[in-house]
Design an enzyme around this catalytic site. Structure first.
Site, PDB file in Angstrom:
ATOM      1  N   ALA A 248      -1.454 -20.513  44.913  1.00  0.00           N
ATOM      2  CA  ALA A 248      -0.702 -20.704  43.673  1.00  0.00           C
ATOM      3  C   ALA A 248      -0.216 -22.142  43.642  1.00  0.00           C
ATOM      4  CB  ALA A 248       0.480 -19.748  43.631  1.00  0.00           C
ATOM      5  N   LYS A 249       0.194 -22.599  42.452  1.00  0.00           N
ATOM      6  CA  LYS A 249       0.692 -23.971  42.385  1.00  0.00           C
ATOM      7  C   LYS A 249       1.932 -24.120  43.241  1.00  0.00           C
ATOM      8  CE  LYS A 249      -1.421 -26.097  38.460  1.00  0.00           C
ATOM      9  NZ  LYS A 249      -1.467 -26.040  37.026  1.00  0.00           N
ATOM     10  N   ARG A 250       2.610 -22.988  43.544  1.00  0.00           N
ATOM     11  CA  ARG A 250       3.802 -23.116  44.382  1.00  0.00           C
ATOM     12  C   ARG A 250       3.441 -23.307  45.863  1.00  0.00           C
ATOM     13  NH1 ARG A 250       3.447 -18.325  42.177  1.00  0.00           N
ATOM     14  NH2 ARG A 250       3.010 -16.523  43.466  1.00  0.00           N
TER      15      ARG A 250
END
Ligand code: GLU
Length: 316
Positions: A248-250
């Protein structure tokens, strides 16, 4: 026989977070594919969903892509600067009777604003508002001013050919239902924006990660409804973390910014992406040095798993 025209592809990051190794791989593959065929590669920042765009991320995307050694033709296309074209497409679809106003399920409509990378399992829209209102004005009067717009989807499978995955068919009516092309606030949804902007830029080749495979049939329906050509699609397997879940972008520790700050050489990222795509790359190389060996048919099937420890440059 006449040679096929060189392709026009694109890199289309959303400036909603830091780019990570998964993005790097998809963007390198997309870039290699068009550059290997002598084609053009455009860059489009997909910044329509203001609720998810984060300050500074557009610049960060460009910096990361440049760090990887990628370049693009012409000025950066900023999606939010082409709203008149998106509005024009909505008007054309409305005039053709292809859309209807919808006043229900705010959550679903809100979600339509972004590329649906992980929509698995959502129930199809049951068609509650289909043929419910005679006009958009009537729907707005009913709801106190807000109404989304949905595309009427005919039943039956929508076949298309994917350049990586082969023949595909998705029954959009059964799996998704009439889907939103604009939200209650008038914001044009990802599905329509991507179709309008690809056509406007003459994009004929789309290579992206296969978590967007499920959007392709919807995009094809919109292309048909607008009388636009469909690009050739290539969906490549996702990059997953050690737990098997998509990055994920996180996953900021595997962001390109963090790798750069940790002293990783971009040519190592390029070599990893090349090897993961089945290309010979025994040593770190610049992205441009692999254009000549690019071969999409070497791409292994199945997701690529990444070991974060392999990218940790901190002293033990
Ligand atoms: N901007 C979209 C995203 O980052 C991708 C759009 C596309 O390739 O169709 O998820």
């Amino acid at each position: 026989m006449t040679e096929p025209a060189p392709p026009t592809g694109r890199l289309a990051p959303s400036p909603t977070g830091l780019l990570h190794l998964g993005h790097a791989r998809s963007f390198l593959l997309a870039w290699w594919q068009v550059r290997a065929a002598g084609g053009r590669c455009l860059l489009r920042l997909e910044d329509l969903d203001r609720s998810r765009v984060r300050p500074g991320m557009a610049q960060a995307c460009l910096r990361d892509l440049e760090w990887l050694g990628l370049d693009w033709d012409g000025p950066v296309v900023v999606q939010s600067e082409g709203l008149a074209h998106l509005r024009g497409a909505l008007d054309a679809l409305l005039a053709a009777g292809a859309l209807y106003p919808c006043v229900c399920t705010r959550r679903e409509i809100r979600e339509a604003a972004s590329a649906p990378h992980d929509e698995g399992g959502a129930a199809p829209y049951p068609g509650t508002c289909r043929d419910r209102f005679a006009s958009l004005d009537q729907a707005r009067a009913h709801s106190g001013g807000r109404a989304a717009l949905r595309l009427r989807v005919a039943p039956g499978p929508v076949p298309f050919t994917d350049g990586v995955l082969g023949p595909q068919a998705m029954d959009v009516a059964a799996e998704v239902g009439d889907f939103p092309v604009a939200g209650p606030d008038g914001l044009v949804a990802y599905q329509l924006a991507v179709v309008v902007d690809d056509a406007r830029s003459g994009i004929d080749t789309v290579l992206r990660a296969d978590d967007l495979l499920g959007s392709t049939a919807r995009q094809l329906l919109l292309q048909r409804a607008l009388g636009l050509p469909s690009p050739r699609w290539f969906h490549v397997p996702l990059v997953c973390g050690p737990d098997g879940a998509r990055l994920a972008k996180r996953a900021d520790d595997l962001s390109l910014a963090a790798l750069r700050a940790g002293g990783v050489d971009p040519r190592e990222v390029v070599a990893w992406a090349a090897r993961s795509a089945g290309l010979p790359c025994p040593e770190p190389l610049a992205a441009a040095e692999l254009i000549g060996v690019f071969d999409l048919s070497a791409l292994p099937a199945g997701p690529v798993s990444i070991d974060p420890a392999a990218w940790d440059r901190s002293p033990a």
